[in-house]
Design a protein around this motif. Sequence first.
Motif: not given
Length: 68
Positions: A26-31, A37-39, A42-50
């Motif tokens: 369960t911990g592995r799945t949550i991690g 989701v974080t990745k 981050g990629h969406a934020s990077r693309d927006t800033v670009k």
Amino acid sequence: MNNLMKILLCSVAVSMLASCASIKETGRTIGHTTRDVTKKIGHASRDTVKAIGKETKEVVKDIKDDEG
């Protein structure tokens, strides 16, 4: 210790190990879900800033062309 106590003790130990494995899974799945989701965020934020940077550059260039 009689045989019944030994069997009972072993049963408790085995059931505890099984529950630890499910908690670990369960911990592995949550991690992994959190990481994914974080990745994506981050990629969406990077693309927006670009995209904003490119648009800003074009606007500044247009303003300079209009002034000159």
